[in-house]
Scaffold this active site. Sequence first.
Site, PDB file in Angstrom:
ATOM      1  N   GLU A 159     -20.016   4.655  -0.434  1.00 10.29           N
ATOM      2  CA  GLU A 159     -19.316   4.054  -1.576  1.00 10.29           C
ATOM      3  C   GLU A 159     -20.136   4.089  -2.865  1.00 10.29           C
ATOM      4  O   GLU A 159     -19.588   4.243  -3.955  1.00 10.29           O
ATOM      5  CB  GLU A 159     -18.928   2.601  -1.256  1.00 10.29           C
ATOM      6  CG  GLU A 159     -17.881   2.460  -0.164  1.00 10.29           C
ATOM      7  CD  GLU A 159     -18.449   2.582   1.235  1.00 10.29           C
ATOM      8  OE1 GLU A 159     -19.698   2.584   1.385  1.00 10.29           O
ATOM      9  OE2 GLU A 159     -17.662   2.690   2.199  1.00 10.29           O
ATOM     10  N   SER A 169      -5.900   4.173   5.829  1.00  9.23           N
ATOM     11  CA  SER A 169      -5.706   2.727   5.623  1.00  9.23           C
ATOM     12  C   SER A 169      -5.183   2.439   4.222  1.00  9.23           C
ATOM     13  O   SER A 169      -4.229   1.696   4.037  1.00  9.23           O
ATOM     14  CB  SER A 169      -7.024   1.976   5.815  1.00  9.23           C
ATOM     15  OG  SER A 169      -7.522   2.160   7.118  1.00  9.23           O
ATOM     16  N   ARG A 175       0.826  -1.223   0.000  1.00  3.85           N
ATOM     17  CA  ARG A 175       0.000   0.000   0.000  1.00  3.85           C
ATOM     18  C   ARG A 175       0.852   1.261   0.000  1.00  3.85           C
ATOM     19  O   ARG A 175       0.462   2.276  -0.574  1.00  3.85           O
ATOM     20  CB  ARG A 175      -1.011  -0.004   1.150  1.00  3.85           C
ATOM     21  CG  ARG A 175      -0.448  -0.250   2.518  1.00  3.85           C
ATOM     22  CD  ARG A 175      -1.562  -0.230   3.566  1.00  3.85           C
ATOM     23  NE  ARG A 175      -1.044  -0.690   4.847  1.00  3.85           N
ATOM     24  CZ  ARG A 175      -1.584  -0.399   6.010  1.00  3.85           C
ATOM     25  NH1 ARG A 175      -2.668   0.328   6.080  1.00  3.85           N
ATOM     26  NH2 ARG A 175      -1.053  -0.866   7.130  1.00  3.85           N
ATOM     27  N   ARG A 201      -2.895  -5.358   2.146  1.00  2.00           N
ATOM     28  CA  ARG A 201      -2.545  -4.423   3.214  1.00  2.00           C
ATOM     29  C   ARG A 201      -1.068  -4.488   3.617  1.00  2.00           C
ATOM     30  O   ARG A 201      -0.456  -3.459   3.895  1.00  2.00           O
ATOM     31  CB  ARG A 201      -3.422  -4.746   4.426  1.00  2.00           C
ATOM     32  CG  ARG A 201      -3.115  -3.937   5.667  1.00  2.00           C
ATOM     33  CD  ARG A 201      -4.011  -4.373   6.807  1.00  2.00           C
ATOM     34  NE  ARG A 201      -3.788  -3.555   7.998  1.00  2.00           N
ATOM     35  CZ  ARG A 201      -2.854  -3.792   8.908  1.00  2.00           C
ATOM     36  NH1 ARG A 201      -2.022  -4.817   8.755  1.00  2.00           N
ATOM     37  NH2 ARG A 201      -2.723  -3.007   9.965  1.00  2.00           N
ATOM     38  N   PHE A 207     -15.865  -3.472   0.117  1.00  3.32           N
ATOM     39  CA  PHE A 207     -16.910  -2.473  -0.135  1.00  3.32           C
ATOM     40  C   PHE A 207     -16.988  -2.144  -1.622  1.00  3.32           C
ATOM     41  O   PHE A 207     -18.066  -1.966  -2.178  1.00  3.32           O
ATOM     42  CB  PHE A 207     -16.649  -1.197   0.674  1.00  3.32           C
ATOM     43  CG  PHE A 207     -16.446  -1.443   2.150  1.00  3.32           C
ATOM     44  CD1 PHE A 207     -17.102  -2.499   2.790  1.00  3.32           C
ATOM     45  CD2 PHE A 207     -15.602  -0.645   2.900  1.00  3.32           C
ATOM     46  CE1 PHE A 207     -16.911  -2.735   4.147  1.00  3.32           C
ATOM     47  CE2 PHE A 207     -15.412  -0.880   4.259  1.00  3.32           C
ATOM     48  CZ  PHE A 207     -16.063  -1.927   4.883  1.00  3.32           C
TER      49      PHE A 207
END
Lengths: 317, 279
Positions: A60, A39, A12, A169, A85
């Site tokens: 979203e 995040s 990320r 992540r 999402f």
Amino acid sequence: MKISELKKVSMRDTFSTALLEISQADAKVYVLDGDLATSTKIDTIATQLPEKFLQMGIAEQNMLSVAAGLATTGLQPWVATFAAFMSKRALDQIQVQIAQTNLDVKMIGAYSGLLTGLTGKSHQALEDIAIFRTLAHMTVLAPADSVETAAMIKWANQYNGPVYIRLARDNYPVIFDDQYQFELGKGVLLREGTDLTIISTGTQTSRALEAAEILAEQNISASVLHLPSIKPIDEKAIIHAAAHTRAIVTAEEHSIYGGLGSAVAEILAANKPTAIEFVGVKDRNSESADNDDLLNKYELLPTNIAEAAKRVLARKC
Amino acid sequence: MSLINSLQEKATNARKDLLKVVHHAGAGHIGGPLSAIDLLTVLYFKEMNIDPNKPNDPERDRFVLSKGHSAIGLYAVLAERGYFPNEELFTFDSLDSRLQGHPDMKALPGIEMSTGSLGQGISAAVGMALGAKLQNQNFRTYCMIGDGESQEGQVWEAAFIAPKYQLDNLVIILDYNKLQQYGWAGTETERSAPNNLLEEKWLAFGWHVIRIDGHSYTDILQAFEEAKSTKQKPTVIIADTVKGKGISFMEGNYLWHSKVPSDEELAKALNELNAVGGL
């Protein structure tokens, strides 16, 4: 050098740096956040290039539709949110207004797969490949490491059309060198073997390479074919692997239903029926836990891939 | 001919066309397009900066039909405005037609966004208005939503975000006909939603709210002028309309949401419209 000895780099953070670069260089690039910037790491854009950062709030569906509207005015919106999402909450918006319209919207599915930082099944995305793969003409990508992540971001910036990029992540071993160039629809043969081929994508590729090391110690010679481009997919490389080794294991940090394994099986069933074993999350709901515990319980470890290899060898014709 | 008479004539023509087309196709919506047609006519014949011969001009104003099931109403007005030949209307809903059951921006020039799944068009319109602001472009964006559609949560996600970016180049037109496909328990013909409080909601979300009679050209023209002079915030025009407007036996009857008229009903409806005028 063994995979476990390679340097691990955050996917990320690399994404964030690459996105900042294209945002600075390309006037049409804008970045949309659904309040997960710290995040997904697109907070870098908010702090370093605030005029290119569009906070869309925790909504979203609206965010993806706004992106479609922005794209009609000649901009290239980059939307980053959790893959869970993106692929489920906003699916209808993506289908009707981004996929069917073929608009130049880039969708970053952050925190894909099982390892989402102790957040559990509501935040894990084990279906996103399957979902995006069914959208007509959608491009679906999953990088294996930070180098490939940066290469993909740069490629997607140059490409005109909707692209879904599945990111993870955590930190992953850097398996590509700086010269690596991403090519749409092309697989990368990372290791050549003779007994079977492990076909992997995304984060599961470094684990597939580790599995090949385990197998090598047991005198089993495994190829590893990494498919960063799940759609379009490298049919030729898949068929060639089946012809060459006559046994296939697919490995993905995703459900065994509808993802990479299914895509590979569809191609082989039609072209070259071959014994296959599928490594992925089976038909069950997951949970929150440490990464190692999750990989172990949900059977995604290199040892699980190696066991699948032995099962497929027993069935090899 | 005065502006208002001219607008009325265009709208009457569009009403006739959409009835004939739905009758011909054996499918399509009637009630919603009829409630929307006066608003659409003013948009395309007076308000918007558009040229049917340059549907991709970057400077053009944008219109998004978020209540996409009123497609035939939009098509009838686009044909009347010269975007495509009138005869093409009769390809509506058929194989390879540019006039899809719900608006398809890939199929028909002049359609700015594909819609049909309710609640999405308004967000795309927010994106267009935001795109204009970010690039210092002067075009304005208009979007029509329905009151039934306003039951979708996404409408309120869009309503929340537009004022944050001070999109005074965005005008939402709410075709408030108070009926939907089936609705809530009511009378034999009227099944409207209880407690909509739409004016209060839009005000609370930070919009400039104008309430008008959606069939009064004077009202509609004034509302668009007021929207243009409103700065720093987006405008919503809540237009009280009548579902099935213009046809006595369709007005205010939810059953005409997507009913196809019989030969006899079509003839009767066209007679009523002929009495008003038009071609």
